[in-house]
Design a protein around this motif. Structure first.
Motif, PDB file in Angstrom:
ATOM      1  N   TRP A   1      19.594 -33.962  57.634  1.00  0.00           N
ATOM      2  CA  TRP A   1      20.703 -34.252  58.212  1.00  0.00           C
ATOM      3  C   TRP A   1      20.799 -34.684  59.499  1.00  0.00           C
ATOM      4  O   TRP A   1      21.276 -35.599  59.983  1.00  0.00           O
ATOM      5  CB  TRP A   1      21.564 -33.152  57.638  1.00  0.00           C
ATOM      6  CG  TRP A   1      23.201 -33.321  58.099  1.00  0.00           C
ATOM      7  CD1 TRP A   1      24.033 -34.419  57.881  1.00  0.00           C
ATOM      8  CD2 TRP A   1      24.026 -32.569  58.901  1.00  0.00           C
ATOM      9  NE1 TRP A   1      25.205 -34.223  58.370  1.00  0.00           N
ATOM     10  CE2 TRP A   1      25.229 -32.814  59.027  1.00  0.00           C
ATOM     11  CE3 TRP A   1      23.754 -31.068  59.046  1.00  0.00           C
ATOM     12  CZ2 TRP A   1      26.382 -32.333  59.445  1.00  0.00           C
ATOM     13  CZ3 TRP A   1      25.127 -30.277  59.635  1.00  0.00           C
ATOM     14  CH2 TRP A   1      26.211 -30.875  59.879  1.00  0.00           C
ATOM     15  N   GLY A   2      20.415 -33.623  60.295  1.00  0.00           N
ATOM     16  CA  GLY A   2      20.198 -33.633  61.821  1.00  0.00           C
ATOM     17  C   GLY A   2      19.662 -34.871  62.192  1.00  0.00           C
ATOM     18  O   GLY A   2      19.611 -35.763  63.145  1.00  0.00           O
ATOM     19  N   ALA A   3      18.386 -35.358  61.639  1.00  0.00           N
ATOM     20  CA  ALA A   3      17.191 -36.316  61.826  1.00  0.00           C
ATOM     21  C   ALA A   3      18.088 -37.645  61.640  1.00  0.00           C
ATOM     22  O   ALA A   3      17.951 -38.546  62.392  1.00  0.00           O
ATOM     23  CB  ALA A   3      16.144 -36.468  60.964  1.00  0.00           C
TER      24      ALA A   3
ATOM     25  N   GLY B   1      15.188 -43.919  51.058  1.00  0.00           N
ATOM     26  CA  GLY B   1      14.678 -44.534  52.068  1.00  0.00           C
ATOM     27  C   GLY B   1      15.307 -43.994  53.584  1.00  0.00           C
ATOM     28  O   GLY B   1      14.484 -43.692  54.244  1.00  0.00           O
ATOM     29  N   ILE B   2      16.581 -43.999  53.739  1.00  0.00           N
ATOM     30  CA  ILE B   2      17.009 -43.614  55.236  1.00  0.00           C
ATOM     31  C   ILE B   2      16.798 -42.425  55.506  1.00  0.00           C
ATOM     32  O   ILE B   2      16.121 -42.090  56.653  1.00  0.00           O
ATOM     33  CB  ILE B   2      18.413 -43.970  55.162  1.00  0.00           C
ATOM     34  CG1 ILE B   2      19.078 -45.436  54.844  1.00  0.00           C
ATOM     35  CG2 ILE B   2      18.940 -43.510  56.587  1.00  0.00           C
ATOM     36  CD1 ILE B   2      20.491 -45.891  54.899  1.00  0.00           C
ATOM     37  N   ARG B   3      16.842 -41.446  54.674  1.00  0.00           N
ATOM     38  CA  ARG B   3      16.344 -39.979  55.034  1.00  0.00           C
ATOM     39  C   ARG B   3      15.098 -39.655  55.215  1.00  0.00           C
ATOM     40  O   ARG B   3      14.760 -39.146  56.339  1.00  0.00           O
ATOM     41  CB  ARG B   3      16.892 -39.055  53.655  1.00  0.00           C
ATOM     42  CG  ARG B   3      16.351 -37.643  54.038  1.00  0.00           C
ATOM     43  CD  ARG B   3      16.766 -36.688  52.757  1.00  0.00           C
ATOM     44  NE  ARG B   3      15.869 -37.135  51.627  1.00  0.00           N
ATOM     45  CZ  ARG B   3      14.662 -36.730  51.284  1.00  0.00           C
ATOM     46  NH1 ARG B   3      13.971 -35.882  52.068  1.00  0.00           N
ATOM     47  NH2 ARG B   3      14.373 -37.119  50.175  1.00  0.00           N
TER      48      ARG B   3
ATOM     49  N   TRP C   1      10.664 -39.003  59.332  1.00  0.00           N
ATOM     50  CA  TRP C   1       9.289 -39.457  60.125  1.00  0.00           C
ATOM     51  C   TRP C   1       9.532 -39.700  61.561  1.00  0.00           C
ATOM     52  O   TRP C   1       8.643 -39.860  62.463  1.00  0.00           O
ATOM     53  CB  TRP C   1       8.523 -40.540  59.221  1.00  0.00           C
ATOM     54  CG  TRP C   1       7.729 -40.055  58.026  1.00  0.00           C
ATOM     55  CD1 TRP C   1       8.275 -40.135  56.803  1.00  0.00           C
ATOM     56  CD2 TRP C   1       6.592 -39.496  58.155  1.00  0.00           C
ATOM     57  NE1 TRP C   1       7.172 -39.434  55.905  1.00  0.00           N
ATOM     58  CE2 TRP C   1       6.118 -39.341  56.674  1.00  0.00           C
ATOM     59  CE3 TRP C   1       5.773 -39.352  58.980  1.00  0.00           C
ATOM     60  CZ2 TRP C   1       5.119 -38.516  56.542  1.00  0.00           C
ATOM     61  CZ3 TRP C   1       4.589 -38.662  58.953  1.00  0.00           C
ATOM     62  CH2 TRP C   1       4.227 -38.310  57.400  1.00  0.00           C
ATOM     63  N   ASN C   2      10.894 -40.332  61.722  1.00  0.00           N
ATOM     64  CA  ASN C   2      11.117 -40.816  63.009  1.00  0.00           C
ATOM     65  C   ASN C   2      11.147 -39.495  63.986  1.00  0.00           C
ATOM     66  O   ASN C   2      10.563 -39.529  65.128  1.00  0.00           O
ATOM     67  CB  ASN C   2      12.379 -41.480  62.900  1.00  0.00           C
ATOM     68  CG  ASN C   2      12.894 -42.204  64.431  1.00  0.00           C
ATOM     69  OD1 ASN C   2      13.826 -43.038  64.231  1.00  0.00           O
ATOM     70  ND2 ASN C   2      12.071 -41.910  65.385  1.00  0.00           N
ATOM     71  N   VAL C   3      11.681 -38.540  63.545  1.00  0.00           N
ATOM     72  CA  VAL C   3      11.830 -37.272  64.310  1.00  0.00           C
ATOM     73  C   VAL C   3      10.481 -36.713  64.449  1.00  0.00           C
ATOM     74  O   VAL C   3      10.075 -36.227  65.574  1.00  0.00           O
ATOM     75  CB  VAL C   3      12.847 -36.228  63.716  1.00  0.00           C
ATOM     76  CG1 VAL C   3      12.652 -34.884  64.368  1.00  0.00           C
ATOM     77  CG2 VAL C   3      14.245 -36.895  63.647  1.00  0.00           C
TER      78      VAL C   3
ATOM     79  N   LEU D   1       6.470 -46.330  66.852  1.00  0.00           N
ATOM     80  CA  LEU D   1       7.557 -45.460  66.951  1.00  0.00           C
ATOM     81  C   LEU D   1       8.767 -46.245  67.268  1.00  0.00           C
ATOM     82  O   LEU D   1      10.183 -46.050  67.005  1.00  0.00           O
ATOM     83  CB  LEU D   1       7.454 -44.447  68.169  1.00  0.00           C
ATOM     84  CG  LEU D   1       8.791 -43.513  68.506  1.00  0.00           C
ATOM     85  CD1 LEU D   1       8.887 -42.797  67.239  1.00  0.00           C
ATOM     86  CD2 LEU D   1       8.335 -42.486  69.604  1.00  0.00           C
ATOM     87  N   GLY D   2       8.593 -47.358  68.207  1.00  0.00           N
ATOM     88  CA  GLY D   2       9.761 -48.311  68.471  1.00  0.00           C
ATOM     89  C   GLY D   2      10.286 -49.056  67.285  1.00  0.00           C
ATOM     90  O   GLY D   2      11.390 -49.072  67.116  1.00  0.00           O
TER      91      GLY D   2
END
Length: 513
Positions: free
Chosen positions: A91-93, A253-255, A260-262, A413-414
Motif C-alpha cells: 500500500w505504501g509502495a 501489475g501495479i502492486r 520492486w520500485n521501492v 530504476l528510471g
C-alpha cells in the motif's frame, strides 16, 4: 458475468468530452506555440506572484485540517467494512511511487545545487550557509506539506467510495456532499474534465524531466547519440511497461511493479550511503532535518514581499501549485487502494510514507551531491550551468564506485519509477471515464489500454513539436480552479461526517490480527 459486463461500460459523456477538450487544447498550443509559450509563462508568473498567499494558506490549512481529523473522534471512522486489500508495505509502495515518479530521482540531486547557487532569505550564494539550507529546503518542499496536498482529496474520495457507497471514482462524485445534484450535472462534468487535463499535464511534466535524464544516461552507457529517435524509443518502452502493468491491474501489475520500485530505490540509496561519505551524509541529513523542523512555519508562509527575491514564488509556490494540480489524480488512486483503512491510518500513512521516502532520497542523494561540490571532487555547479541537469546527474553518478553498474541500474530504476506513475494514471483515467465500479471491480482492460495508447500518442506528438514545456506550464495553471475543488472536497467531507455521526459516537476499531 453481470459484473464483468458492468465494468466495461464507459461514461461516454466524460470520455468524449475529455478527449475533445484535450485534442482542442493540444492542437491550439501546438499551432500557436510561439505565442502560447510566453503567454503561458506570463500567466504562470502572475499566478505564483499574485496568489502566493493563497497557495501558502491552502497548504498549511490542509495540514491543520488533517491533523484535526487524525486526533479527533473521526479518525476512527473505517473506510469500508472489509479488511484492507493490500499489505501495509505494498500500500505504501503504491502511494509513494504514484506520487513521485522520476521527479524525485532528478530533483534530489539537482535541487540542493540550485539552492546553493540561489539561496533564500538573502543568504550569500555559494556560501557555507547556503549549503546548510540546500538539502533542508528540498526536504521541506517534498515533505509533509506536499503530501498534505495529496492526502486531503484522498480522504474525501475514499469516504465517498467506501462509506457513502458512491460507486464512481470521480472528483465530482466526492464533491456531492456540498454540490448535491449538481455533482451529476454540467459542473460535475467540468470538474472531471479539469482533473483529466491536470493528469495529461502531469504526464508532460514527468516526461519533460524523465526522458532527457534517462536519454542522457543511456547515451553515456551505450555511447548512443542524443536524438529524437532515442527519445521516442524511450517513450515506447515506457508505454509497454506501464500498459502491461495497467493491463494486469492493481493486484498483479501495479502492486508488484511498485514493490520492486521501492526495493530498487532503497537499494540504490543504501549503496550511495555506504559507498559515499557515509558520516557526512548522516550528519548533514540530521542537520538539514533540524533546520527544516525549526523553520517549518517560516518556510510555509515565506513570500518575501519586501526584498522581492522571487525565491518562494519560483520554488515553494510553484511546487504547491504543481502538486495541487496533480493531487486529484493522486487522491483518486490512493483512495481506490485504501479500502479497510481508518481515516487516521490513511492520513498518517500518506504523510509518513510519502515524506519519509522523499527525506531519505534528499538526505542521501542531496547530501552526496553537496559533498562533491564542497570537497571539489566534482564542480556540479559548473556542469549544471554549462551542460544542464541531465548531464549533471550523469556526472554525479560517474563519481560513484562501480559506476559501470550503477548507471545501467539507474536507467532501469528510471523506467520503473515513471512507469509506476503512468500505470496509476492510466488506471485512474479509465476509472474516471467508467460509469460504475463496485467492490474490487476494475475498469475494463481495453479501456485501460486505450488510455495508455492515448497518453503515448500525446507524449510522442508533444515531443516532436517541442510542446512538453507548454503542457507542463498549462497543467500548473489548472491549479487555480483546483483551489476551489479543495474547498468543495473539504466542505463535502465535513458535512458527511457531521451528518453520518450526529452524536459524535464512533466505536473504536478492534485490533486486527
Amino acid at each position: 458475468m453481470e459484473k464483468e459486463m458492468e465494468k466495461v461500460k464507459i461514461d461516454s459523456l466524460v470520455f468524449w468530452s475529455s478527449l475533445i477538450v484535450i485534442a482542442i487544447a493540444i492542437v491550439s498550443l501546438v499551432v500557436f506555440k510561439d505565442s502560447a509559450e510566453p503567454l503561458m509563462n506570463s500567466i504562470l508568473k502572475g499566478i505564483t506572484h499574485q496568489l502566493d498567499w493563497a497557495f501558502q494558506f491552502l497548504t498549511f490549512g490542509l495540514f491543520i485540517m488533517l491533523m484535526w481529523l487524525v486526533f479527533s473522534k473521526y479518525g476512527n471512522v473505517k473506510l469500508g467494512e472489509e479488511a484492507p486489500e493490500f499489505s501495509t508495505f505494498s500500500w505504501g509502495a503504491m502511494l509513494f511511487c504514484a506520487g513521485m515518479g522520476t521527479s524525485i530521482m532528478f530533483w534530489s540531486m539537482m535541487e540542493p545545487i540550485y539552492y546553493y547557487m540561489g539561496p533564500p532569505f538573502g543568504i550569500e550564494p555559494l556560501s557555507n550557509e547556503a549549503a546548510n539550507w540546500s538539502v533542508a529546503y528540498g526536504m521541506f518542499h517534498w515533505g509533509i506539506s506536499a503530501w498534505c496536498l495529496y492526502a486531503m482529496p484522498t480522504v474525501t474520495i475514499a469516504y465517498s467510495f467506501f462509506v457513502k457507497k458512491n460507486h464512481s471514482l470521480k472528483i465530482s462524485t466526492a464533491c456531492r456532499g456540498i454540490l448535491g445534484k449538481h455533482a451529476d450535472g454540467f459542473l460535475g462534468q467540468a470538474i472531471d474534465i479539469l482533473v483529466i487535463w491536470s493528469l495529461v499535464g502531469g504526464l508532460g511534466t514527468s516526461l519533460g524531466l524523465g526522458v532527457p535524464m534517462v536519454s542522457t544516461v543511456i547515451g553515456e552507457v551505450f555511447g548512443v547519440q542524443q536524438s529524437m529517435t532515442l527519445s521516442i524509443v524511450i517513450i515506447v518502452i515506457w508505454t509497454v511497461i506501464f500498459c502491461a502493468s495497467a493491463y494486469l491491474g492493481l493486484y498483479k501489475g501495479i502492486r508488484k511493479l511498485s514493490d520492486w520500485n521501492v526495493y530498487m530505490a532503497l537499494g540504490l540509496a543504501i549503496f550511495v550511503l555506504i559507498a559515499g561519505p557515509t558520516l557526512f551524509i548522516l550528519s548533514n541529513f540530521t542537520n538539514s532535518f533540524g533546520i527544516m523542523l525549526q523553520n517549518f512555519a517560516m518556510m510555509s508562509f515565506y513570500t518575501d514581499p519586501i526584498n522581492k527575491s522571487g525565491f518562494p514564488q519560483a520554488w515553494t509556490v510553484f511546487y504547491w501549485a504543481w502538486f495541487a494540480a496533480t493531487a486529484p489524480f493522486m487522491g483518486l488512486f490512493v483512495a481506490r487502494i485504501s479500502r479497510g483503512r481508518t481515516i487516521r491510518e490513511l492520513i498518517t500513512h500518506i504523510l509518513l510514507w510519502g515524506s519519509l521516502g522523499s527525506w531519505i532520497y534528499f538526505g542521501v542523494f542531496g547530501g552526496y551531491t553537496i559533498n562533491l561540490q564542497l570537497t571539489d571532487k566534482l564542480n556540479v555547479v559548473d556542469v549544471l550551468n554549462n551542460e544542464g541537469g541531465p548531464a549533471a546527474v550523469v556526472a554525479i553518478l560517474k563519481t560513484l564506485p562501480l559506476s559501470e553498474i550503477v548507471l545501467p541500474f539507474f536507467i532501469v530504476l528510471g523506467f520503473i519509477f515513471l512507469a509506476t506513475s503512468l500505470d496509476s494514471a492510466t488506471y485512474i483515467l479509465s476509472a474516471i471515464a467508467t460509469k460504475k465500479l463496485e467492490g474490487t471491480q476494475e475498469p475494463a482492460r481495453w479501456h485501460r489500454m486505450l488510455w495508455g495508447a492515448i497518453l503515448a500518442a500525446i507524449a510522442v506528438a508533444l515531443l516532436l513539436i517541442g510542446g512538453l514545456n507548454v503542457i507542463q506550464t498549462s497543467s500548473v495553471i489548472v491549479s487555480v480552479p483546483v483551489i476551489i475543488v479543495y474547498l468543495l472536497l473539504a466542505t463535502s467531507l465535513i458535512r458527511w461526517l457531521k451528518k453520518d455521526y450526529p452524536n459524535g459516537v464512533i466505536k473504536p476499531l478492534k485490533e486486527e490480527e
